[in-house]
Design a protein around this motif. Structure first.
Motif, PDB file in Angstrom:
ATOM      1  N   LEU A 289       3.339   0.027  -1.105  1.00 48.52           N
ATOM      2  CA  LEU A 289       3.096  -1.330  -1.587  1.00 48.52           C
ATOM      3  C   LEU A 289       4.158  -1.768  -2.587  1.00 48.52           C
ATOM      4  O   LEU A 289       4.419  -2.961  -2.742  1.00 48.52           O
ATOM      5  N   ILE A 290       4.761  -0.795  -3.274  1.00 49.82           N
ATOM      6  CA  ILE A 290       5.818  -1.128  -4.234  1.00 49.82           C
ATOM      7  C   ILE A 290       7.037  -1.675  -3.502  1.00 49.82           C
ATOM      8  O   ILE A 290       7.707  -2.596  -3.982  1.00 49.82           O
ATOM      9  N   PHE A 291       7.329  -1.126  -2.326  1.00 49.88           N
ATOM     10  CA  PHE A 291       8.548  -1.472  -1.592  1.00 49.88           C
ATOM     11  C   PHE A 291       8.317  -2.552  -0.535  1.00 49.88           C
ATOM     12  O   PHE A 291       9.131  -3.464  -0.384  1.00 49.88           O
ATOM     13  N   TYR A 292       7.210  -2.438   0.211  1.00 52.98           N
ATOM     14  CA  TYR A 292       7.005  -3.341   1.339  1.00 52.98           C
ATOM     15  C   TYR A 292       6.664  -4.761   0.912  1.00 52.98           C
ATOM     16  O   TYR A 292       6.814  -5.695   1.699  1.00 52.98           O
ATOM     17  N   THR A 293       6.189  -4.924  -0.305  1.00 50.02           N
ATOM     18  CA  THR A 293       5.813  -6.259  -0.775  1.00 50.02           C
ATOM     19  C   THR A 293       6.945  -6.976  -1.505  1.00 50.02           C
ATOM     20  O   THR A 293       6.806  -8.150  -1.850  1.00 50.02           O
ATOM     21  N   GLU A 295      10.648  -8.522  -1.568  1.00 57.36           N
ATOM     22  CA  GLU A 295      11.660  -9.039  -0.640  1.00 57.36           C
ATOM     23  C   GLU A 295      13.014  -8.370  -0.854  1.00 57.36           C
ATOM     24  O   GLU A 295      13.796  -8.198   0.087  1.00 57.36           O
ATOM     25  N   ALA A 296      13.292  -7.972  -2.086  1.00 60.67           N
ATOM     26  CA  ALA A 296      14.588  -7.348  -2.396  1.00 60.67           C
ATOM     27  C   ALA A 296      14.795  -6.066  -1.594  1.00 60.67           C
ATOM     28  O   ALA A 296      15.916  -5.768  -1.142  1.00 60.67           O
ATOM     29  N   TYR A 297      13.703  -5.292  -1.371  1.00 63.62           N
ATOM     30  CA  TYR A 297      13.829  -4.026  -0.646  1.00 63.62           C
ATOM     31  C   TYR A 297      13.973  -4.220   0.861  1.00 63.62           C
ATOM     32  O   TYR A 297      14.362  -3.284   1.567  1.00 63.62           O
ATOM     33  N   GLN A 298      13.616  -5.409   1.339  1.00 62.36           N
ATOM     34  CA  GLN A 298      13.770  -5.660   2.772  1.00 62.36           C
ATOM     35  C   GLN A 298      15.240  -5.657   3.174  1.00 62.36           C
ATOM     36  O   GLN A 298      15.576  -5.427   4.336  1.00 62.36           O
ATOM     37  N   LYS A 299      16.117  -5.916   2.201  1.00 64.87           N
ATOM     38  CA  LYS A 299      17.550  -5.897   2.469  1.00 64.87           C
ATOM     39  C   LYS A 299      18.159  -4.513   2.230  1.00 64.87           C
ATOM     40  O   LYS A 299      19.359  -4.329   2.381  1.00 64.87           O
ATOM     41  N   MET A 300      17.325  -3.551   1.834  1.00 63.60           N
ATOM     42  CA  MET A 300      17.776  -2.177   1.599  1.00 63.60           C
ATOM     43  C   MET A 300      16.889  -1.220   2.393  1.00 63.60           C
ATOM     44  O   MET A 300      16.014  -0.550   1.831  1.00 63.60           O
ATOM     45  N   PRO A 301      17.077  -1.167   3.711  1.00 63.35           N
ATOM     46  CA  PRO A 301      16.197  -0.366   4.571  1.00 63.35           C
ATOM     47  C   PRO A 301      16.149   1.117   4.220  1.00 63.35           C
ATOM     48  O   PRO A 301      15.162   1.784   4.507  1.00 63.35           O
ATOM     49  N   ALA A 302      17.229   1.632   3.615  1.00 67.13           N
ATOM     50  CA  ALA A 302      17.234   3.052   3.249  1.00 67.13           C
ATOM     51  C   ALA A 302      16.107   3.359   2.265  1.00 67.13           C
ATOM     52  O   ALA A 302      15.476   4.421   2.335  1.00 67.13           O
ATOM     53  N   PHE A 303      15.819   2.435   1.372  1.00 70.16           N
ATOM     54  CA  PHE A 303      14.732   2.626   0.415  1.00 70.16           C
ATOM     55  C   PHE A 303      13.375   2.514   1.102  1.00 70.16           C
ATOM     56  O   PHE A 303      12.395   3.118   0.656  1.00 70.16           O
ATOM     57  N   LEU A 304      13.320   1.745   2.183  1.00 75.87           N
ATOM     58  CA  LEU A 304      12.084   1.681   2.956  1.00 75.87           C
ATOM     59  C   LEU A 304      11.799   3.020   3.628  1.00 75.87           C
ATOM     60  O   LEU A 304      10.642   3.448   3.728  1.00 75.87           O
ATOM     61  N   ALA A 305      12.860   3.694   4.093  1.00 79.55           N
ATOM     62  CA  ALA A 305      12.696   5.035   4.671  1.00 79.55           C
ATOM     63  C   ALA A 305      12.216   6.015   3.615  1.00 79.55           C
ATOM     64  O   ALA A 305      11.370   6.880   3.872  1.00 79.55           O
ATOM     65  N   PHE A 306      12.755   5.879   2.408  1.00 80.37           N
ATOM     66  CA  PHE A 306      12.330   6.709   1.279  1.00 80.37           C
ATOM     67  C   PHE A 306      10.840   6.518   1.005  1.00 80.37           C
ATOM     68  O   PHE A 306      10.080   7.483   0.852  1.00 80.37           O
ATOM     69  N   ALA A 307      10.399   5.251   0.956  1.00 80.16           N
ATOM     70  CA  ALA A 307       8.989   4.950   0.699  1.00 80.16           C
ATOM     71  C   ALA A 307       8.102   5.448   1.833  1.00 80.16           C
ATOM     72  O   ALA A 307       7.005   5.960   1.592  1.00 80.16           O
ATOM     73  N   VAL A 361      -3.043   8.742   9.357  1.00 79.57           N
ATOM     74  CA  VAL A 361      -4.195   7.989   9.864  1.00 79.57           C
ATOM     75  C   VAL A 361      -4.670   6.972   8.810  1.00 79.57           C
ATOM     76  O   VAL A 361      -4.976   5.816   9.118  1.00 79.57           O
ATOM     77  N   LEU A 362      -4.694   7.404   7.554  1.00 71.96           N
ATOM     78  CA  LEU A 362      -5.141   6.526   6.471  1.00 71.96           C
ATOM     79  C   LEU A 362      -4.135   5.410   6.177  1.00 71.96           C
ATOM     80  O   LEU A 362      -4.475   4.419   5.518  1.00 71.96           O
ATOM     81  N   SER A 363      -2.907   5.586   6.653  1.00 71.36           N
ATOM     82  CA  SER A 363      -1.865   4.575   6.388  1.00 71.36           C
ATOM     83  C   SER A 363      -1.860   3.447   7.414  1.00 71.36           C
ATOM     84  O   SER A 363      -1.013   2.553   7.334  1.00 71.36           O
ATOM     85  N   THR A 364      -2.788   3.461   8.390  1.00 69.33           N
ATOM     86  CA  THR A 364      -2.800   2.429   9.439  1.00 69.33           C
ATOM     87  C   THR A 364      -2.905   0.996   8.912  1.00 69.33           C
ATOM     88  O   THR A 364      -2.415   0.072   9.575  1.00 69.33           O
ATOM     89  N   PRO A 365      -3.520   0.750   7.737  1.00 63.30           N
ATOM     90  CA  PRO A 365      -3.515  -0.640   7.223  1.00 63.30           C
ATOM     91  C   PRO A 365      -2.117  -1.208   7.004  1.00 63.30           C
ATOM     92  O   PRO A 365      -1.966  -2.440   6.914  1.00 63.30           O
ATOM     93  N   TYR A 366      -1.101  -0.360   6.941  1.00 60.93           N
ATOM     94  CA  TYR A 366       0.272  -0.846   6.774  1.00 60.93           C
ATOM     95  C   TYR A 366       0.760  -1.604   8.011  1.00 60.93           C
ATOM     96  O   TYR A 366       1.847  -2.190   7.991  1.00 60.93           O
ATOM     97  N   TYR A 368      -0.271  -4.234   8.770  1.00 65.08           N
ATOM     98  CA  TYR A 368      -0.227  -5.611   8.268  1.00 65.08           C
ATOM     99  C   TYR A 368       1.211  -6.070   8.025  1.00 65.08           C
ATOM    100  O   TYR A 368       1.526  -7.267   8.184  1.00 65.08           O
ATOM    101  N   PHE A 369       2.088  -5.132   7.671  1.00 65.64           N
ATOM    102  CA  PHE A 369       3.483  -5.465   7.384  1.00 65.64           C
ATOM    103  C   PHE A 369       4.355  -5.464   8.640  1.00 65.64           C
ATOM    104  O   PHE A 369       5.555  -5.697   8.551  1.00 65.64           O
ATOM    105  N   GLY A 370       3.759  -5.181   9.793  1.00 68.63           N
ATOM    106  CA  GLY A 370       4.500  -5.240  11.046  1.00 68.63           C
ATOM    107  C   GLY A 370       4.736  -3.874  11.660  1.00 68.63           C
ATOM    108  O   GLY A 370       4.610  -2.832  11.011  1.00 68.63           O
ATOM    109  N   TRP A 371       5.085  -3.885  12.929  1.00 70.51           N
ATOM    110  CA  TRP A 371       5.287  -2.644  13.673  1.00 70.51           C
ATOM    111  C   TRP A 371       6.515  -1.879  13.208  1.00 70.51           C
ATOM    112  O   TRP A 371       6.576  -0.648  13.293  1.00 70.51           O
ATOM    113  N   LYS A 372       7.523  -2.586  12.731  1.00 72.65           N
ATOM    114  CA  LYS A 372       8.722  -1.891  12.260  1.00 72.65           C
ATOM    115  C   LYS A 372       8.405  -0.994  11.064  1.00 72.65           C
ATOM    116  O   LYS A 372       8.827   0.164  11.001  1.00 72.65           O
ATOM    117  N   ILE A 373       7.654  -1.537  10.114  1.00 69.91           N
ATOM    118  CA  ILE A 373       7.283  -0.760   8.930  1.00 69.91           C
ATOM    119  C   ILE A 373       6.391   0.410   9.326  1.00 69.91           C
ATOM    120  O   ILE A 373       6.588   1.547   8.879  1.00 69.91           O
TER     121      ILE A 373
END
Length: 490
Positions: A289-293, A295-307, A361-366, A368-373
């Motif tokens: 939730l810190i990263f996916y919410t 917008e700044a991190y959307q331009k840094m996909p490497a940090f999304l992989a980290f999260a 399994v518990l992370s399935t609510p994510y 909401y942020f799309g199939w890519k995430i």
């Protein structure tokens, strides 16, 4: 007598087998403390001018007093989760002619030597100097500063109480919950009269006596609370508890490693420290939730992989990194049995795999942020199972610091079982998923980056036996060093 106590503690620390590791940890903590102290000093200097610029029609001193209660509450919460209370082996002292009061005063005095007591000093002392330079009344400013520092020490002793006595803990939490509820639902803004009280404290310097009397009262309450249980028969008598058993026969399907899996589940269920780690690993599910919410991190996909790796890797990162320290209290017995080391390691691997799977399994609510995430989270889960788990077990071969299972220490600050080597092992665990995703992402596209990250995990699963064999050899080589290190308690 204080000098003698300090000498005994230094000898206990310097003569232990973990002395060098302890020094390394202290150095790392010193640099961390220096970093946060520098930030606090700059904040203390700048807060007056920031408030003056933001609200030119309001006295910065009044604004600080209005929000001071939030600082004190934040300080108390941080202390509860992170401040490591001092401990002392008092049993040997009970059999020699040393007054109980002397030992208790020394133990409570140790709480004053805490980074959490000095951090407000780095904030409010520069702020106080700025106030004096700006022409505020000297007596008022100095008495206000003494009041704030006194209230900080009050927090120190409140934290001591709520950690040692559940009655105090539930009472304080209930009061805070009521105040927060009144504030949130705008029934009564409790912060307003408290802000007025702090401003009155500044305008009437003699009121500095109130925080001082409160500090004395809290010190006395702590003193009496400790003194009640400061008896030899109370210290050596064991608390008898009824141990509830559970049916773990469903684990028998795992064959020869079932006995280890049952042992680990009982260890987590019955002991304080593993329970803390389990609860903390659950919080990792919300890390995304810190990263996916943002917008700044959307331009840094490497940090999304980290999260994404962190979302499903909470248990692996917290519980897994302390293998085999969890078994330190009975490791010698465990190693004396006619059991293959491979089975022991394989059981730990399966435990981490199950934890990652449950987290996924518990992370399935994510979704909401799309199939890519969600696809990135799935790839991160595969990486955790196929590579991260083996890197974690490899780090365990270098970990020879024992853990006391039923010490209710702070989950976020306790260094019991910590090894500086773990920090080096953590680098590939944190950096590798970012690298595996970023390179193909940069060269091709986002989807290929996810596929490469996931494929790395699949390859790790395929070569599971190879990795486990290599790790087993490391554990076998250091087996007797580990047994000897675990035999000496911190």
């Amino acid at each position: 007598m204080v000098k003698r106590f300090l000498s005994l503690e230094w000898k206990q620390f310097s003569r232990a087998s973990y002395f060098q590791k302890g020094i390394a940890i202290k150095i790392l903590l010193f640099f961390a403390a220096a970093y946060f102290s520098a930030i606090a000093i700059f904040f203390g200097i700048g807060i007056f001018f920031i408030l003056k610029k933001a609200m030119p029609n309001t006295d910065p001193m009044v604004m600080v007093n209005n929000f001071l209660i939030y600082w004190l509450l934040f300080d108390l919460v941080i202390r509860f989760f992170m401040q490591q209370l001092p401990v002392m082996n008092i049993k040997p002292l009970m059999t020699i002619p040393i007054k109980r009061e002397t030992v208790i005063h020394y133990l409570l005095g140790k709480t004053a030597i805490s980074f959490f007591n000095f951090l407000p000093l780095f904030i409010f002392l520069p702020f106080t100097i700025v106030l004096l330079v700006q022409g505020y009344p000297v007596v008022n400013v100095l008495c206000w500063f003494v009041s704030v520092m006194t209230l900080t020490f009050c927090n120190n002793f409140i934290n001591f109480l709520i950690n040692k006595n559940n009655a105090y803990f539930y009472s304080i939490v209930s009061v805070l919950a009521i105040f927060i509820g009144l504030e949130v639902y705008q029934i009564f803004k409790i912060s307003e009269p408290i802000g007025v009280a702090f401003n009155t404290l500044f305008n009437q310097p003699y009121l500095v006596l109130i925080p001082m009397l409160l500090l004395v009262a809290l010190y006395r309450i702590n003193f009496n609370d400790i003194k009640k249980g400061f008896y030899l028969d109370g210290a050596i008598s064991k608390k008898v508890e009824t141990v509830s058993t559970s049916d773990l026969s469903w684990l028998d399907r795992f064959g020869s490693i079932a006995v280890f899996l049952k042992n680990d589940l009982r260890l987590i269920w019955r002991n304080a420290r593993p329970k803390q780690v389990l609860m903390m690993s659950f919080l990792f599910l919300f890390y995304g939730l810190i990263f996916y919410t943002q917008e700044a991190y959307q331009k840094m996909p490497a940090f999304l992989a980290f999260a994404s790796m962190f979302v499903t890797g909470g248990f692996l990162m917290t519980f897994g990194q302390l293998v085999p320290s969890w078994d330190s209290e009975y490791y010698k017995l465990l190693m004396s049995q006619n059991i293959p080391y491979r089975k022991y390691l394989e059981s730990k691997w399966y435990l981490m795999v199950v934890a990652v799977t449950i987290s996924f399994v518990l992370s399935t609510p994510y979704l909401y942020f799309g199939w890519k995430i969600f696809g990135m989270i799935a790839a991160g889960a595969l990486f955790n199972i196929g590579l991260n788990s083996f890197i974690t077990l490899f780090g365990g071969a270098l970990n020879r610091v024992p853990i006391e299972l039923n010490v209710k220490a702070k989950a976020f600050s306790n260094t019991n079982g910590f090894n500086p080597t773990q920090m080096l092992i953590a680098l590939p665990k944190l950096g590798l998923p970012m690298l595996l995703f970023y390179i193909p992402y940069k060269l091709v596209n986002f989807e290929v980056g996810i596929m490469v990250l996931a494929l790395s995990g699949v390859l790790g699963i395929v070569f599971k036996n190879f990795f486990l064999s290599k790790i087993e050899n490391l554990y076998q080589k250091g087996k007797y060093k580990t047994v000897a290190a675990f035999a000496e308690k911190n």
